[in-house]
Design a protein around this motif. Structure first.
Motif, PDB file in Angstrom:
ATOM      1  N   LEU A  53     -31.226   5.553  59.426  1.00  0.00           N
ATOM      2  CA  LEU A  53     -31.465   4.675  60.572  1.00  0.00           C
ATOM      3  C   LEU A  53     -32.074   3.382  60.052  1.00  0.00           C
ATOM      4  O   LEU A  53     -33.101   3.406  59.374  1.00  0.00           O
ATOM      5  N   VAL A  54     -31.428   2.264  60.353  1.00  0.00           N
ATOM      6  CA  VAL A  54     -31.958   0.947  60.011  1.00  0.00           C
ATOM      7  C   VAL A  54     -32.124   0.205  61.325  1.00  0.00           C
ATOM      8  O   VAL A  54     -31.177   0.075  62.099  1.00  0.00           O
ATOM      9  N   SER A  55     -33.340  -0.271  61.588  1.00  0.00           N
ATOM     10  CA  SER A  55     -33.616  -0.925  62.865  1.00  0.00           C
ATOM     11  C   SER A  55     -34.373  -2.224  62.670  1.00  0.00           C
ATOM     12  O   SER A  55     -35.051  -2.414  61.664  1.00  0.00           O
ATOM     13  N   ASN A  56     -34.250  -3.109  63.643  1.00  0.00           N
ATOM     14  CA  ASN A  56     -35.013  -4.353  63.644  1.00  0.00           C
ATOM     15  C   ASN A  56     -36.414  -4.011  64.120  1.00  0.00           C
ATOM     16  O   ASN A  56     -36.653  -3.856  65.306  1.00  0.00           O
ATOM     17  N   GLY A  57     -37.335  -3.842  63.178  1.00  0.00           N
ATOM     18  CA  GLY A  57     -38.677  -3.359  63.487  1.00  0.00           C
ATOM     19  C   GLY A  57     -38.701  -1.842  63.395  1.00  0.00           C
ATOM     20  O   GLY A  57     -37.711  -1.177  63.696  1.00  0.00           O
ATOM     21  N   PRO A  58     -39.816  -1.279  62.953  1.00  0.00           N
ATOM     22  CA  PRO A  58     -39.887   0.181  62.797  1.00  0.00           C
ATOM     23  C   PRO A  58     -39.975   0.902  64.139  1.00  0.00           C
ATOM     24  O   PRO A  58     -40.627   0.444  65.069  1.00  0.00           O
TER      25      PRO A  58
END
Length: 194
Positions: A53-58
């Motif tokens: 999972l790669v997200s803008n912000g944790p």
């Protein structure tokens, strides 16, 4: 893994049941490993992950089904989470950690933040799930955050505020908030200068 699950015709109607039904085939002993190559939190080369999972912000994750919530999206950091299942009995341990809302207790769970992230692969296209849609993109995949590209202002007390923005982070903050409420004050301390 997520891309395969959301591609299923049953996913929209029964997300959790569909995920549970597909997990043994995706993570079981006969499952082919995903060909994903990236640098882990310690800078070491990683050869694969069953969930990336790669997200803008944790995200603050507790369950795989809802994929958590984010407190902010303007930090300039990406949130990265990997889940790796090495042995057949790991699926049971993963499901138990997920059911208890403590994914971080599963030994194959890793999370970190980074300003940029790259995923490579030997396959022509990588299956991805983006906002509930299944897509395929050619590697390498380059991720980075663009702080300030989108501005949204939401009052903390507004309905629909992200739980991570209003929920205390950690046991100490939760206990402090509880005592503030018991004393008849707001769970959140007043803003500095406010």
């Amino acid at each position: 893994m997520y891309a395969t699950v959301v591609r299923s015709e049953d996913y929209r109607a029964t997300k959790l049941a569909t995920t549970a039904r597909l997990l043994p085939d995706l993570l079981g002993p006969d499952a082919a490993p995903f060909d994903l190559r990236f640098r882990s939190s310690d800078g070491q080369s990683a050869r694969t992950a069953d969930l990336l999972l790669v997200s803008n912000g944790p995200y603050r994750l507790g369950h795989l089904g809802g994929f958590g919530t984010r407190e902010r999206m303007d930090t300039g950091l990406l949130g990265v989470v990997t889940v790796t299942v090495d042995r057949a009995w790991d699926v049971t341990a993963l499901l138990a950690a997920e059911a208890g809302g403590h994914l971080e207790r599963f030994h194959g769970y890793r999370e970190w933040t980074t300003p940029a992230f790259r995923v490579d692969s030997g396959v022509a296209a990588i299956d991805l799930g983006i906002d509930g849609e299944s897509v395929q993109l050619a590697p390498p995949l380059e991720f980075r955050s663009l702080p300030g590209a989108l501005r949204v202002r939401v009052p903390v007390e507004a309905p629909g505020a992200p739980p991570a923005a209003v929920a205390p982070a950690g046991l100490s903050a939760a206990v402090t908030a509880l005592f503030r409420v018991l004393a008849g004050r707001s769970a959140r301390p007043p803003a500095p200068g406010g």
